[in-house]
Design a protein around this motif. Structure first.
Motif, PDB file in Angstrom:
ATOM      1  N   ARG A 156       0.090   5.815   5.957  1.00  0.00           N
ATOM      2  CA  ARG A 156      -0.582   4.619   5.862  1.00  0.00           C
ATOM      3  C   ARG A 156      -1.068   3.997   7.158  1.00  0.00           C
ATOM      4  NH1 ARG A 156      -3.652   6.575   2.953  1.00  0.00           N
ATOM      5  NH2 ARG A 156      -4.769   4.684   2.792  1.00  0.00           N
ATOM      6  N   GLU A 173       1.037  -1.176   0.023  1.00  0.00           N
ATOM      7  CA  GLU A 173       0.037   0.019  -0.069  1.00  0.00           C
ATOM      8  C   GLU A 173       0.871   1.302   0.038  1.00  0.00           C
ATOM      9  OE1 GLU A 173      -3.635   1.938   2.836  1.00  0.00           O
ATOM     10  OE2 GLU A 173      -3.326  -0.115   2.397  1.00  0.00           O
ATOM     11  N   TYR A 205       0.725   4.164  -2.534  1.00  0.00           N
ATOM     12  CA  TYR A 205       0.520   5.632  -2.156  1.00  0.00           C
ATOM     13  C   TYR A 205       1.400   6.549  -2.810  1.00  0.00           C
ATOM     14  CZ  TYR A 205       0.294   9.570   0.913  1.00  0.00           C
ATOM     15  OH  TYR A 205       0.170  10.939   1.351  1.00  0.00           O
TER      16      TYR A 205
END
Length: 211
Positions: free
Chosen positions: A126, A65, A69
């Motif tokens: 995150r 992730e 991102y």
């Protein structure tokens, strides 16, 4: 003007697509944690090991992730740059302020594309947005599992003994769990400080970069 408008729409579209991909990896982490919770709490005799092993998947999903991102942030930063340097001055003053060279910064970003945030900063962001809660649920679930199953633990020593995994003693598992939590927390705090420093630098002087 028309070309800039189409360019802005394209950047917003790409940022929206990558934002959806971020949600996908978060969903994977939530689902795998839910499966681990279901297995470990299926019965008092069920092993807490799935709650430990799911941590490996959570770290993998966090890394994936964070990479996504960084891509998302490229498109988001370009769209935001056009909003603050093109659309806002045009609407407020009727002047594009080309003397500030904002258009050159945008052009250079297209000519030499790069990530605008480091990987560790992306991971920290995150964690602060989503993974803190996933980590909190995982940690509380593991602690609760060894504390109450198969019977309520009479002491801390008994709970730690229940954390044994094969030849690995419970003390080692507890230490690794503490390191796991501290590492997540350290990355989140460090990225927060970095974001605050970036914000202060943008506030003191005209920014010559995006992100």
């Amino acid at each position: 003007m028309g070309a800039i408008a189409h360019l802005y729409r394209g950047e917003v579209y790409r940022s929206t697509i990558w934002r959806t991909r971020l949600d996908t990896t978060t969903n994977w982490a939530v689902v795998t944690l839910g499966v681990a919770l279901s297995i470990s709490f299926a019965s008092p005799e069920a092993s807490p090991i799935p709650l430990v092993l799911v941590g490996i998947l959570i770290v993998f999903f966090l890394f994936l992730e964070a990479r996504r991102y960084r891509y998302f942030n490229v498109w988001r930063a370009r769209a935001r740059w056009m909003e603050t340097h093109f659309y806002a001055p045009m609407l407020a003053e009727g002047d594009l302020h080309l003397e500030e060279d904002w258009q050159r910064v945008l052009a250079n970003d297209y000519l030499r594309p790069r990530y605008h945030v480091p990987l560790m900063v992306a991971m920290g962001r995150r964690i602060r947005r989503n993974y803190f809660w996933i980590l909190l649920i995982q940690t509380l679930a593991f602690a609760g599992k060894i504390a109450v199953h198969p019977t309520p633990a009479a002491s801390v020593d008994e709970a730690i003994r229940r954390a044994d995994i094969g030849p690995l003693p419970g003390e080692l598992i507890a230490a690794m769990g503490a390191l796991y939590v501290l590492a997540f927390g350290a990355i989140a705090l460090w990225s927060k400080r970095d974001d605050l420093a970036r914000s202060r630098r943008r506030g003191r002087a005209k920014s010559d970069s995006m992100g």
